[in-house]
Design an enzyme around this catalytic site. Structure first.
Site, mmCIF file in Angstrom:
data_model
loop_
_atom_site.group_PDB
_atom_site.id
_atom_site.type_symbol
_atom_site.label_atom_id
_atom_site.label_comp_id
_atom_site.label_asym_id
_atom_site.label_seq_id
_atom_site.Cartn_x
_atom_site.Cartn_y
_atom_site.Cartn_z
ATOM 1 N N LYS A 1 18.630 -1.723 2.642
ATOM 2 C CA LYS A 1 19.026 -3.129 2.750
ATOM 3 C C LYS A 1 19.148 -3.694 1.340
ATOM 4 C CE LYS A 1 17.674 -7.047 2.504
ATOM 5 N NZ LYS A 1 18.578 -7.975 1.817
ATOM 6 N N GLU B 1 7.746 -1.997 -6.387
ATOM 7 C CA GLU B 1 7.951 -2.321 -7.803
ATOM 8 C C GLU B 1 8.200 -3.819 -7.880
ATOM 9 O OE1 GLU B 1 10.905 -0.111 -10.027
ATOM 10 O OE2 GLU B 1 10.576 -1.399 -11.763
ATOM 11 N N CYS C 1 12.898 -6.408 -14.560
ATOM 12 C CA CYS C 1 11.451 -6.427 -14.345
ATOM 13 C C CYS C 1 10.704 -5.913 -15.573
ATOM 14 C CB CYS C 1 11.066 -5.660 -13.087
ATOM 15 S SG CYS C 1 11.766 -4.025 -13.008
ATOM 16 N N GLU D 1 6.525 -14.832 -14.600
ATOM 17 C CA GLU D 1 7.780 -14.096 -14.810
ATOM 18 C C GLU D 1 8.933 -15.080 -14.698
ATOM 19 O OE1 GLU D 1 9.344 -11.363 -11.737
ATOM 20 O OE2 GLU D 1 9.558 -9.908 -13.345
HETATM 21 O O1 TXE Z 1 13.617 -11.809 -4.933
HETATM 22 P P1 TXE Z 1 13.273 -11.304 -3.484
HETATM 23 P P2 TXE Z 1 14.612 -12.994 -5.333
HETATM 24 C C1 TXE Z 1 11.578 -11.578 -9.149
HETATM 25 C C2 TXE Z 1 12.104 -12.503 -10.234
HETATM 26 C C3 TXE Z 1 12.942 -13.466 -9.496
HETATM 27 C C4 TXE Z 1 12.184 -13.594 -8.206
HETATM 28 C C5 TXE Z 1 12.986 -14.054 -7.044
HETATM 29 O O2 TXE Z 1 11.024 -13.172 -10.828
HETATM 30 O O3 TXE Z 1 13.037 -14.715 -10.102
HETATM 31 O O4 TXE Z 1 11.696 -12.297 -7.956
HETATM 32 O O5 TXE Z 1 14.133 -13.225 -6.820
HETATM 33 C C6 TXE Z 1 14.667 -8.982 0.084
HETATM 34 N N1 TXE Z 1 11.258 -9.256 3.891
HETATM 35 N N2 TXE Z 1 12.333 -10.344 -9.020
HETATM 36 O O6 TXE Z 1 14.354 -14.261 -4.579
HETATM 37 O O7 TXE Z 1 13.404 -12.424 -2.520
HETATM 38 C C7 TXE Z 1 15.900 -9.622 -0.498
HETATM 39 O O8 TXE Z 1 16.907 -9.767 0.495
HETATM 40 C C8 TXE Z 1 11.875 -8.208 3.368
HETATM 41 C C9 TXE Z 1 11.760 -9.199 -9.656
HETATM 42 O O9 TXE Z 1 15.945 -12.476 -5.198
HETATM 43 O O10 TXE Z 1 11.992 -10.588 -3.589
HETATM 44 C C10 TXE Z 1 16.253 -8.622 -1.579
HETATM 45 O O11 TXE Z 1 16.929 -7.515 -0.989
HETATM 46 N N3 TXE Z 1 12.751 -8.282 2.364
HETATM 47 C C11 TXE Z 1 12.469 -7.973 -9.376
HETATM 48 C C12 TXE Z 1 14.885 -8.194 -2.097
HETATM 49 O O12 TXE Z 1 13.973 -8.510 -1.051
HETATM 50 C C13 TXE Z 1 12.997 -9.496 1.843
HETATM 51 C C14 TXE Z 1 13.827 -7.968 -8.886
HETATM 52 C C15 TXE Z 1 14.424 -8.903 -3.365
HETATM 53 O O13 TXE Z 1 14.479 -10.295 -3.163
HETATM 54 C C16 TXE Z 1 12.352 -10.647 2.346
HETATM 55 C C17 TXE Z 1 14.245 -9.180 -8.247
HETATM 56 C C18 TXE Z 1 11.449 -10.487 3.418
HETATM 57 N N4 TXE Z 1 10.795 -11.519 3.963
HETATM 58 C C19 TXE Z 1 13.502 -10.322 -8.355
HETATM 59 N N5 TXE Z 1 12.788 -11.706 1.625
HETATM 60 C C20 TXE Z 1 12.102 -6.697 -10.025
HETATM 61 N N6 TXE Z 1 10.863 -6.246 -9.910
HETATM 62 O O14 TXE Z 1 12.956 -6.066 -10.623
HETATM 63 C C21 TXE Z 1 13.656 -11.238 0.705
HETATM 64 N N7 TXE Z 1 13.800 -9.900 0.843
#
Ligand code: TXE
Length: 500
Positions: A188, A264, A298, A396
């Site tokens: 996904k 991660e 990240c 972050e």
């Molecule tokens: O992340 P999300 P977002 C951090 C970074 C950023 C913040 C928010 O600080 O500002 O996260 O980003 C899926 N159940 N990182 O809002 O929501 C979503 O569809 C299952 C760090 O985009 O965590 C996407 O595929 N899945 C980071 C994925 O999770 C769910 C990379 C990441 O989205 C879900 C990105 C749920 N309830 C953001 N809700 C890194 N470590 O590299 C969302 N998703």
């Protein structure tokens, strides 16, 4: 074979995509669709189905069947390797197309997207060798009556949730290793960057991956993502994203089938610079460490911790680098820093810049939104007079925002570096081997760089200490993560009876 070239102009109309289940495309039909605007240009580029829970169930059932009937895990490592190698070739052939879509949906510079796709080819090539290298252990020391064998088996159906910052790279740091282990996948991707994940499913299919081994469902995190983390027929979940959603993943696993997890999550990664470093190299590396991918990384080096005797001079050197960085249209071959990927992320970063100033930090460079007539861009930003308790030093930001803090002793540098809930990555810049090794040993981080930053490749594992995650991806460690261990006791000869 010549690689196809690609027209780098913007699409006239958004391209329609379906989703991929059981070896074939399924069109959006009457489902709602998600229309994605290119963050660098603000024009619609792609339309992706918002899959339903029934679609998710269908994809998981397809992956379940493909795992349970052993059509993939029952093949030899050599046969799995052949498919992975052919996939590497398929990516090579379509590299320009993938890089173009990565740039359109994510906003990263096309030159960077090309380099990342090149890295992904290496991931598949390396993992193909690992498919043949997986092995267990034997115990020939249990006496004449017993022989012990330890085998590794694929863990099963893997749910793979990926973010928008490196849609193709993060995918390819996982998929080839999961497949090398013999597992099947329901992926996904982030709803804003789904195209290149769909392309990979097609390339795998064309390379001979059996139907049902790689499935992609598109849609929102709150429906499809949440459904996947709660699904009872998923044996393992690999999640890359925010710490907040990471917590939901852990909670969902505990509430449902205790699926194994790989996580991660976030980072607030230190860059420690000693006065004896090659300061020119260090300034360049520090600018790269926070500018690369607009700091939406990240492992971005977002906290500069610099020895007090050179702190002011070094901050000026970094600001000079920032001035020269070419921020602009991601489709321009010369651009080094592109657009901010989502509106929400743009607002988050600008919010932190405001907060830094209201908390009393000094803006040394940047801090403003850049206007190129369209799209959303933020100048590389540097804050001085930062204290440990400030939000910009602790949280972050996930943007091109760097904070500077001075230190006086090695102990103090280590203490500041470790003063965070995260532990994803760290860098140290010094020509003194004792300092380099001491800092490397004592700073808590899953990835470490000495006199460089953000290097990586298929051989070395990826993952975090502390609240940055669980488990490791890539390398042999990455394959082992997707296996489970079985120990087998084999009796030799006549059993000594329990009942006489
Ligand atoms: O992340 P999300 P977002 C951090 C970074 C950023 C913040 C928010 O600080 O500002 O996260 O980003 C899926 N159940 N990182 O809002 O929501 C979503 O569809 C299952 C760090 O985009 O965590 C996407 O595929 N899945 C980071 C994925 O999770 C769910 C990379 C990441 O989205 C879900 C990105 C749920 N309830 C953001 N809700 C890194 N470590 O590299 C969302 N998703």
């Amino acid at each position: 074979m010549d690689k196809p070239t690609i027209d780098l102009s913007l699409p006239k109309t958004p391209r329609e995509f379906g989703f991929f289940v059981d070896g074939g495309w399924i069109g959006a039909g009457d489902r709602d669709v998600f229309e994605r605007n290119s963050p660098g240009h603000n024009v619609p580029v792609s339309r992706i189905p918002k899959c339903t829970e029934a679609d998710l169930d269908m994809a998981v059932a397809s992956a379940r069947r493909a795992f349970d009937d052993r059509r993939w895990s029952g093949l030899s490592g050599a046969d799995r390797a052949a498919v992975l190698l052919k996939t590497a070739e398929g990516i090579r052939t379509r590299a320009e197309e993938i890089a173009y879509w990565e740039t359109l949906e994510n906003g990263k510079p096309i030159s960077q997207a090309r380099a990342e796709v090149g890295g992904c080819i290496g991931m598949f090539e390396y993992a193909s060798g690992l498919a043949r290298a997986i092995h267990g252990d034997s115990f020939n020391n249990l006496g004449d009556g017993m022989f012990g064998v330890v085998t590794r088996e694929p863990v099963g159906v893997v749910g793979l949730i990926t973010p928008w910052n490196f849609p193709f790279l993060i995918l390819c740091e996982r998929v080839p290793y999961i497949l090398a282990a013999g597992c099947t996948i329901v992926a996904k991707p982030s709803e804003v960057t789904s195209v290149t994940t769909l392309m990979l499913a097609e390339i795998l299919h064309d390379a001979g991956l059996p139907d049902g081994v790689m499935n992609v469902v598109t849609g929102s995190g709150s429906t499809i993502g949440q459904g996947l983390i709660e699904h009872d027929h998923v044996d393992m979940l690999s999640f890359t994203g925010s710490t907040a959603v990471g917590r939901r993943v852990v909670e969902a696993s505990g509430r449902t089938n205790f699926k194994k997890l790989g996580l991660e999550l976030g980072g607030k990664n230190p860059q420690i610079v000693f006065a004896d470093a090659d300061l020119e190299d260090a300034a360049d590396g520090v600018a790269f460490g926070i500018g690369f991918n607009t700091g939406q990384c990240c492992v971005s080096g977002s906290r500069l911790i610099v020895e007090r005797s050179v702190a002011d001079q070094f901050a000026d050197m970094v600001a000079e680098k920032f001035k020269k960085v070419r921020v602009g249209d991601p489709l321009d071959e010369a651009t080094q820093v592109g657009a901010i990927t989502t509106d929400a992320q743009n607002a988050t970063i600008m919010g932190y810049i405001e907060k830094g100033q209201s908390e009393g930090a000094t803006l040394l460079h940047g801090g403003e939104q850049l206007d190129f007539g369209r799209g959303q861009y933020i100048a590389p930003t540097l804050f001085g007079n930062v204290t440990r308790d400030m939000a910009i030093a602790r949280e972050e930001i996930f943007g091109p925002v760097l904070t500077v803090m001075p230190f006086d002793t090695v102990e103090q540098a280590i203490d500041i570096a470790n003063d965070t809930e995260y532990g994803l990555a760290a860098s140290v810049w010094t020509k003194n081997i004792d300092k380099a090794l001491t800092v490397t040993r004592r700073v808590q981080a899953g990835r470490f760089w000495v006199n460089t930053t953000l290097s990586g490749g298929p051989e070395l594992p990826i993952g975090g200490f502390k609240q940055s995650g669980w488990g490791r991806e890539a390398g042999i460690y990455g394959v082992e993560e997707y296996t489970q261990i079985k120990s087998v006791h084999i009796e030799i000869g006549k059993r000594s009876p329990w009942v006489e």
